[in-house]
Each structure stands twice: as structure tokens, then as C-alpha cells.
Motif scaffolding. Sequence first.
Motif, PDB file in Angstrom:
ATOM      1  N   ASP A 189       0.832  -1.205   0.000  1.00 20.87           N
ATOM      2  CA  ASP A 189       0.000   0.000   0.000  1.00 20.87           C
ATOM      3  C   ASP A 189       0.868   1.256   0.000  1.00 20.87           C
ATOM      4  O   ASP A 189       0.596   2.221  -0.719  1.00 20.87           O
ATOM      5  CB  ASP A 189      -0.942   0.027   1.206  1.00 20.87           C
ATOM      6  N   ARG A 190       1.911   1.223   0.825  1.00 17.09           N
ATOM      7  CA  ARG A 190       2.802   2.390   0.898  1.00 17.09           C
ATOM      8  C   ARG A 190       3.516   2.586  -0.435  1.00 17.09           C
ATOM      9  O   ARG A 190       3.734   3.714  -0.875  1.00 17.09           O
ATOM     10  CB  ARG A 190       3.803   2.179   2.036  1.00 17.09           C
ATOM     11  N   LEU A 191       3.858   1.483  -1.088  1.00 16.79           N
ATOM     12  CA  LEU A 191       4.499   1.574  -2.403  1.00 16.79           C
ATOM     13  C   LEU A 191       3.523   2.147  -3.434  1.00 16.79           C
ATOM     14  O   LEU A 191       3.902   2.998  -4.252  1.00 16.79           O
ATOM     15  CB  LEU A 191       5.001   0.190  -2.839  1.00 16.79           C
ATOM     16  N   ALA A 192       2.270   1.694  -3.380  1.00 19.08           N
ATOM     17  CA  ALA A 192       1.265   2.227  -4.319  1.00 19.08           C
ATOM     18  C   ALA A 192       1.067   3.723  -4.093  1.00 19.08           C
ATOM     19  O   ALA A 192       0.932   4.509  -5.049  1.00 19.08           O
ATOM     20  CB  ALA A 192      -0.056   1.485  -4.139  1.00 19.08           C
ATOM     21  N   HIS A 193       1.050   4.123  -2.819  1.00 12.82           N
ATOM     22  CA  HIS A 193       0.939   5.552  -2.500  1.00 12.82           C
ATOM     23  C   HIS A 193       2.144   6.312  -3.071  1.00 12.82           C
ATOM     24  O   HIS A 193       1.975   7.365  -3.703  1.00 12.82           O
ATOM     25  CB  HIS A 193       0.860   5.742  -0.985  1.00 12.82           C
ATOM     26  N   SER A 194       3.335   5.785  -2.880  1.00 14.80           N
ATOM     27  CA  SER A 194       4.547   6.467  -3.359  1.00 14.80           C
ATOM     28  C   SER A 194       4.529   6.594  -4.879  1.00 14.80           C
ATOM     29  O   SER A 194       4.919   7.632  -5.431  1.00 14.80           O
ATOM     30  CB  SER A 194       5.798   5.694  -2.914  1.00 14.80           C
ATOM     31  N   ALA A 244       1.723  17.109  -3.915  1.00 16.03           N
ATOM     32  CA  ALA A 244       1.585  15.775  -4.523  1.00 16.03           C
ATOM     33  C   ALA A 244       1.244  14.743  -3.443  1.00 16.03           C
ATOM     34  O   ALA A 244       0.370  13.883  -3.639  1.00 16.03           O
ATOM     35  CB  ALA A 244       2.885  15.390  -5.237  1.00 16.03           C
ATOM     36  N   ASP A 245       1.905  14.840  -2.290  1.00 15.93           N
ATOM     37  CA  ASP A 245       1.639  13.902  -1.183  1.00 15.93           C
ATOM     38  C   ASP A 245       0.236  14.120  -0.621  1.00 15.93           C
ATOM     39  O   ASP A 245      -0.494  13.155  -0.341  1.00 15.93           O
ATOM     40  CB  ASP A 245       2.691  14.101  -0.092  1.00 15.93           C
ATOM     41  N   GLN A 246      -0.148  15.366  -0.489  1.00 12.52           N
ATOM     42  CA  GLN A 246      -1.427  15.693   0.157  1.00 12.52           C
ATOM     43  C   GLN A 246      -2.629  15.562  -0.776  1.00 12.52           C
ATOM     44  O   GLN A 246      -3.761  15.847  -0.377  1.00 12.52           O
ATOM     45  CB  GLN A 246      -1.370  17.107   0.753  1.00 12.52           C
ATOM     46  N   GLU A 288      -9.936  15.895   1.891  1.00 10.18           N
ATOM     47  CA  GLU A 288     -10.136  14.446   2.063  1.00 10.18           C
ATOM     48  C   GLU A 288      -8.890  13.805   2.659  1.00 10.18           C
ATOM     49  O   GLU A 288      -8.967  12.958   3.551  1.00 10.18           O
ATOM     50  CB  GLU A 288     -10.447  13.792   0.713  1.00 10.18           C
ATOM     51  N   ARG A 289      -7.745  14.222   2.182  1.00  9.43           N
ATOM     52  CA  ARG A 289      -6.478  13.636   2.636  1.00  9.43           C
ATOM     53  C   ARG A 289      -6.221  13.959   4.102  1.00  9.43           C
ATOM     54  O   ARG A 289      -5.798  13.092   4.881  1.00  9.43           O
ATOM     55  CB  ARG A 289      -5.353  14.172   1.749  1.00  9.43           C
ATOM     56  N   MET A 290      -6.491  15.198   4.489  1.00  8.77           N
ATOM     57  CA  MET A 290      -6.262  15.568   5.890  1.00  8.77           C
ATOM     58  C   MET A 290      -7.231  14.830   6.816  1.00  8.77           C
ATOM     59  O   MET A 290      -6.838  14.368   7.890  1.00  8.77           O
ATOM     60  CB  MET A 290      -6.372  17.089   6.062  1.00  8.77           C
ATOM     61  N   LEU A 304      10.729   8.743  -3.192  1.00  7.41           N
ATOM     62  CA  LEU A 304      11.451   8.331  -1.980  1.00  7.41           C
ATOM     63  C   LEU A 304      10.826   8.820  -0.675  1.00  7.41           C
ATOM     64  O   LEU A 304      11.243   8.382   0.408  1.00  7.41           O
ATOM     65  CB  LEU A 304      12.895   8.876  -2.049  1.00  7.41           C
ATOM     66  N   HIS A 305       9.835   9.713  -0.726  1.00  9.71           N
ATOM     67  CA  HIS A 305       9.474  10.486   0.461  1.00  9.71           C
ATOM     68  C   HIS A 305       9.037   9.627   1.660  1.00  9.71           C
ATOM     69  O   HIS A 305       9.203  10.033   2.801  1.00  9.71           O
ATOM     70  CB  HIS A 305       8.399  11.534   0.127  1.00  9.71           C
ATOM     71  N   ASP A 306       8.492   8.442   1.405  1.00  6.94           N
ATOM     72  CA  ASP A 306       7.955   7.624   2.510  1.00  6.94           C
ATOM     73  C   ASP A 306       8.775   6.365   2.794  1.00  6.94           C
ATOM     74  O   ASP A 306       8.290   5.476   3.508  1.00  6.94           O
ATOM     75  CB  ASP A 306       6.506   7.218   2.204  1.00  6.94           C
ATOM     76  N   ILE A 307       9.998   6.262   2.290  1.00 10.63           N
ATOM     77  CA  ILE A 307      10.766   5.024   2.546  1.00 10.63           C
ATOM     78  C   ILE A 307      11.048   4.840   4.034  1.00 10.63           C
ATOM     79  O   ILE A 307      11.293   3.721   4.485  1.00 10.63           O
ATOM     80  CB  ILE A 307      12.097   4.961   1.753  1.00 10.63           C
TER      81      ILE A 307
HETATM   82 FE   LIG Z   1       3.230  10.131   1.654  1.00 13.27          FE
END
Ligand SMILES: [Fe+2]
Length: 210
Positions: A39-44, A144-146, A159-161, A72-75
Motif C-alpha cells: 500500500d505504501r508503495l502504491a501511494h509512493s 503531490a503527497d497531500q 479528504e487527505r487531511m 522516496l518520500h515515505d521510505i
Molecule cells: Fe506520503
Amino acid sequence: MINHLQTDNRSKLEERLPTPQIVAAAADLTQHILDSLPDRLAHSRGVACHAQFLTLTVGPHQAPLLVAAAWLHDIGYAAALRETDFHPLDGARHLRAIGWPPPVCNLVAHHSGARFVAPVLQLDRELDDYPFSEDPVSDALTVADQTTGMHGEAMTTDERMSDMLERHGPDSANARAHPQREPYLRAAAVRVAGRLDSIGVHTELAAIAA
Ligand SMILES: [Fe+2]
């Protein structure tokens, strides 16, 4: 196609194209590190895709930096990288340790207003090892992250927050930092929307700045 362009146009166009090596290396490293967190990879991957679009709002030479940092932001969520349990810092420390360029490490350390969360965790001095610059690249990475959900899907900032506060819970560091962090997240979205607007891109404005 580039080979058929006039020399002047060719150099201008090549300037606009991301240098592929750093982006490819970032994608490879992220896929390796987040292999056990699909899931984290799909998000990244989704954040990198959004960041690719938002390269429209940064200087041409900064486009590869933005997309690489987005990958790389969430590794720092990977168990193998966990030192402080604060994923922006853990990710940045790993990247610095293996020799990634400081601008990439700094963007990862500070993505999505990490500097507002760090004091809650008493990690602000550690985060200070990584300079923060409020500029079009850090804005675009944060937006992009948010605007990317936990499975890579597009979301509005609201929605993201809401999703973040629900997932982390009312006593979480993210929730406690939210009053200070939220204005920054919204301001970054407005700035990015303004940059898109200035080049005639209006379709994403509502979704980004909402
Ligand atoms: Fe993120």
C-alpha cells in the motif's frame, strides 16, 4: 523524435525533460525498500505520478529532483530503516547514509510539513540537520503527497487531511501538530494552484486548493 528537431529547439526541449537516471534510481530504491509494504508503495507511485504533473510548476532543472523525492518520500516507513519512528527523518537519514544528494535528503526530511510534527516528537533538533527551503519544489512535493491517498488514488487536500487524522487518531503526533501544520498545507496548495494558473492550467485547481 528529439533527433528530428532543429538544434536550438532540441536543446530547449532537452532542458525540459527530466534526467532519467535519478528518477529511475529513486523508483528502483523505493520499490526495493517498500517491497513488503504494497500500500505504501502504491501511494509512493501515485505521489510520483502527481509530482510528474506538478513539474509544470518548478524550474526545468528541478523536475528530476522533485520526482525523485516524490518516489522516496515515505521510505522511512520501512521497518529496516526505523530509527526514530519519525518516517521523514528516518528516510532522510538513510538516504544521506547511502550518499544521495543533500537536496533529495532535505526534501524527504521536510515533506508535508514535517517541521510542524517534529517538535511534538521532540525531534526538531534532529530534523534541523536537514535545511528546509519553502520554494516551488517543496510546495509541489507536499501538494503531490497531500492529494494522493494511501493506495495511490487522487484525493482533495481536505479528504487527505481527514483521512490522515482518522488513521493516526486524535492523540497522534500528526493530530497534535495539525493546528500548526494545516495552514502550511493549505498555503502550499494555493501557491501551487497559482503557479498552474499562471501557465494556463486550470483543471486541477479546485481539487488541489479545495
Ligand atoms: Fe506520503
